[in-house]
Motif scaffolding. Structure first.
Motif, PDB file in Angstrom:
ATOM      1  N   GLY A   1      29.052 -27.223  34.632  1.00 17.71           N
ATOM      2  CA  GLY A   1      30.502 -26.160  35.067  1.00 17.71           C
ATOM      3  C   GLY A   1      30.100 -24.830  35.412  1.00 17.71           C
ATOM      4  N   GLY A   2      29.004 -24.868  36.137  1.00 16.94           N
ATOM      5  CA  GLY A   2      28.337 -23.596  36.269  1.00 16.94           C
ATOM      6  C   GLY A   2      27.218 -22.690  35.720  1.00 16.94           C
ATOM      7  N   ASP A   3      27.706 -23.363  34.515  1.00 15.26           N
ATOM      8  CA  ASP A   3      26.475 -22.731  33.709  1.00 15.26           C
ATOM      9  C   ASP A   3      24.997 -23.699  32.949  1.00 15.26           C
ATOM     10  OD1 ASP A   3      28.122 -20.082  32.547  1.00 15.26           O
ATOM     11  OD2 ASP A   3      29.373 -21.533  32.706  1.00 15.26           O
ATOM     12  N   PHE A   4      24.575 -22.664  32.754  1.00 16.39           N
ATOM     13  CA  PHE A   4      22.998 -23.739  32.229  1.00 16.39           C
ATOM     14  C   PHE A   4      22.688 -23.564  30.185  1.00 16.39           C
ATOM     15  CE2 PHE A   4      20.864 -22.073  36.791  1.00 16.39           C
ATOM     16  CZ  PHE A   4      20.970 -24.206  36.899  1.00 16.39           C
ATOM     17  N   THR A   5      23.240 -24.473  30.207  1.00 14.03           N
ATOM     18  CA  THR A   5      23.345 -24.922  28.230  1.00 14.03           C
ATOM     19  C   THR A   5      22.121 -25.830  27.834  1.00 14.03           C
ATOM     20  OG1 THR A   5      24.569 -26.918  28.607  1.00 14.03           O
ATOM     21  CG2 THR A   5      25.623 -25.122  28.079  1.00 14.03           C
ATOM     22  N   PRO A   6      21.532 -25.217  26.959  1.00 12.53           N
ATOM     23  CA  PRO A   6      20.036 -25.447  26.527  1.00 12.53           C
ATOM     24  C   PRO A   6      20.497 -26.754  25.510  1.00 12.53           C
ATOM     25  CG  PRO A   6      19.522 -23.713  26.453  1.00 12.53           C
ATOM     26  CD  PRO A   6      20.991 -23.988  27.071  1.00 12.53           C
ATOM     27  N   VAL A   7      20.210 -28.073  25.703  1.00 14.84           N
ATOM     28  CA  VAL A   7      20.407 -28.862  24.646  1.00 14.84           C
ATOM     29  C   VAL A   7      19.785 -29.308  23.185  1.00 14.84           C
ATOM     30  CG1 VAL A   7      21.768 -31.243  24.587  1.00 14.84           C
ATOM     31  CG2 VAL A   7      21.717 -30.137  26.310  1.00 14.84           C
ATOM     32  N   ILE A   8      20.128 -29.498  22.232  1.00 13.37           N
ATOM     33  CA  ILE A   8      19.026 -29.887  21.179  1.00 13.37           C
ATOM     34  C   ILE A   8      20.172 -30.481  20.464  1.00 13.37           C
ATOM     35  CG2 ILE A   8      17.921 -27.883  21.126  1.00 13.37           C
ATOM     36  CD1 ILE A   8      19.503 -26.733  18.612  1.00 13.37           C
ATOM     37  N   GLY A   9      19.541 -32.005  19.359  1.00 13.34           N
ATOM     38  CA  GLY A   9      19.471 -31.928  18.175  1.00 13.34           C
ATOM     39  C   GLY A   9      18.993 -33.269  18.364  1.00 13.34           C
ATOM     40  N   ALA A  10      19.627 -34.636  17.628  1.00 13.91           N
ATOM     41  CA  ALA A  10      18.747 -35.661  16.799  1.00 13.91           C
ATOM     42  C   ALA A  10      19.653 -37.313  16.969  1.00 13.91           C
ATOM     43  CB  ALA A  10      19.057 -35.564  15.449  1.00 13.91           C
ATOM     44  N   ARG A  11      18.871 -37.898  17.002  1.00 17.34           N
ATOM     45  CA  ARG A  11      19.168 -39.468  17.841  1.00 17.34           C
ATOM     46  C   ARG A  11      19.155 -40.929  16.807  1.00 17.34           C
ATOM     47  NH1 ARG A  11      17.898 -39.211  23.120  1.00 17.34           N
ATOM     48  NH2 ARG A  11      20.047 -38.767  23.543  1.00 17.34           N
TER      49      ARG A  11
END
Length: 252
Positions: A132-142
């Motif tokens: 939506g017009g923004d860069f968002t770093p993504v972190i997490g666990a799977r």
């Protein structure tokens, strides 16, 4: 697992008996009939296994030579040690159709009969999305339960949003999604991670600055190499009134 190879030349009676058996890679519809008309079965190649199983290859001698076929299949059969007992697997060979080509049959054998151990895998999620017009770093666990041909599991991921600075202060807004995921890969017999489809739900305890109301996401991820994947999807927010396309990159 020791194998004894039996080669037969033009054995029409044996061929007729073989054709009557169920073919593992049968072409769609009436294509098998057309294939048998254009390239009738003239030869067979049989691999006998110690567990009384057999691999039977049917082909036309204008397309293949017995010696060449034997050289192509022997290395594969040294690795594929999980053939069923007391069963004859029948494959039709021809370069006329994708599923009957030699490379496709070898891939099927590797995918179905290579030794494989079901396992539970835990790993991290690291990447970057444009949402939506923004860069968002993504972190997490799977966490994934990995089976021979597919994997199923879930992840918890945080799309980190950095709003505009106020009085020089940097604020971080977390957007936590709980995701269900399914992975598969028909082109690699040793992995099921080439493709992934997932759906997720925003489970924030704190108010999100990007999304409001019920927020869900759906995405597809494709592995480019051992360490990098691309991901595309859509996020629905404001109780399914607003939709944002997303595209991003994942590492590992």
């Amino acid at each position: 697992m020791k194998r004894i190879t039996l080669l037969t030349g033009i054995a029409m009676l044996f061929c007729q008996m073989a054709i009557a058996q169920e073919i593992e890679n049968k072409p769609f519809g009436s294509y098998l009939e057309k294939l048998n008309e254009d390239y009738p079965v003239t030869d067979t190649l049989v691999f006998d296994f110690p567990n009384d199983g057999k691999l039977l290859l049917l082909f036309n001698n204008s397309e293949y030579e017995l010696k060449n076929l034997e050289e192509k299949f022997k290395p594969v059969l040294k690795k594929t040690t999980k053939f069923p007992e007391f069963k004859t697997l029948v494959y039709r060979l021809s370069e006329e159709y994708p599923q009957t080509q030699v490379d496709a049959v070898i891939l099927d054998l590797e995918r179905d009969y290579l030794p494989y151990v079901d396992q539970l895998e835990l790993n991290g999620v690291i990447g970057m999305d444009y949402t939506g017009g923004d860069f968002t770093p993504v972190i997490g666990a799977r966490m994934m339960f990995s089976f021979r041909k597919f994997g199923i599991g879930g992840s918890i991921t945080n799309n980190v949003f950095f709003p505009e600075r106020l009085e020089g202060n940097i604020k971080v807004n977390s957007n936590w999604f709980a995701n269900l995921e399914y992975s598969w890969d028909r082109s690699n017999p040793k992995s099921n991670k080439g493709n992934m489809f997932g759906v997720g739900l925003l489970v924030n305890e704190n108010k999100s600055q990007l999304f409001s109301g019920t927020t869900t996401q759906a995405f597809y991820k494709r592995k480019l190499n051992q360490h990098i994947s691309i991901q595309a999807g859509v996020i629905s927010t404001e109780n399914f009134k607003t939709f944002y396309p997303t595209v991003g990159i994942r590492f590992w």
